[in-house]
Enzyme design. Structure first.
Site: not given
Length: 149
Positions: A78-80
């Site tokens: 999850q890059f966010t």
């Protein structure tokens, strides 16, 4: 590297309507790779995450780690998690590693988890995923290998 670690009674991640990974009692780890992450960050995160004493012992006290309770692990990229919302209303993703850097680090992270825990499931890197989980407790822990919090 950042992670949101949740103690769960069950969880599953789907991609295109198909289950990519599913677990019973254990941990869900949402992980974001930072653009400056190295193998040192991966090792720190695996050690910290797998040894968190957030499962109840016989007296009902959070005193046990994942392996001690026979728990499973579901890892979802999850890059966010590296979204910076301090300025404006649209998050900046500048601190997140680009996919060509993040993918091999994420895969190495999974390998390290699997070396230490037999029951590891994962989502699909860079895919649109639907994550369903039942947080037990609720228990949610934030981890950052750069120790920014």
């Amino acid at each position: 590297m950042r992670a949101v670690v949740q103690r769960v009674s069950r969880a599953q991640v789907e991609v295109d309507g198909r289950i990519a990974g599913a677990i019973g009692p254990g941990l869900v780890a949402l992980v974001g790779i930072h653009r400056a992450d190295t193998d040192k960050d991966l090792g720190w995160m695996v050690d910290k995450m797998l040894n968190l004493r957030i499962f109840d012992d016989e007296q009902g006290i959070m005193n046990c780690a994942l392996a001690e309770v026979g728990g499973q692990l579901l890892v979802v990229s999850q890059f966010t998690l590296h979204g910076d919302c301090r300025k404006g209303r649209r998050p900046s993703w500048n601190e997140a590693a680009p996919p060509e850097l993040a993918r091999p680090l994420y895969e190495r992270f999974l390998d390290l988890c699997r070396e230490r825990s037999a029951a590891v499931q994962a989502g699909v890197f860079q895919a649109e995923m639907e994550l369903t989980l039942t947080n037990s407790g609720p228990v949610t822990i934030l981890l950052d290998s750069h120790k920014t919090f």
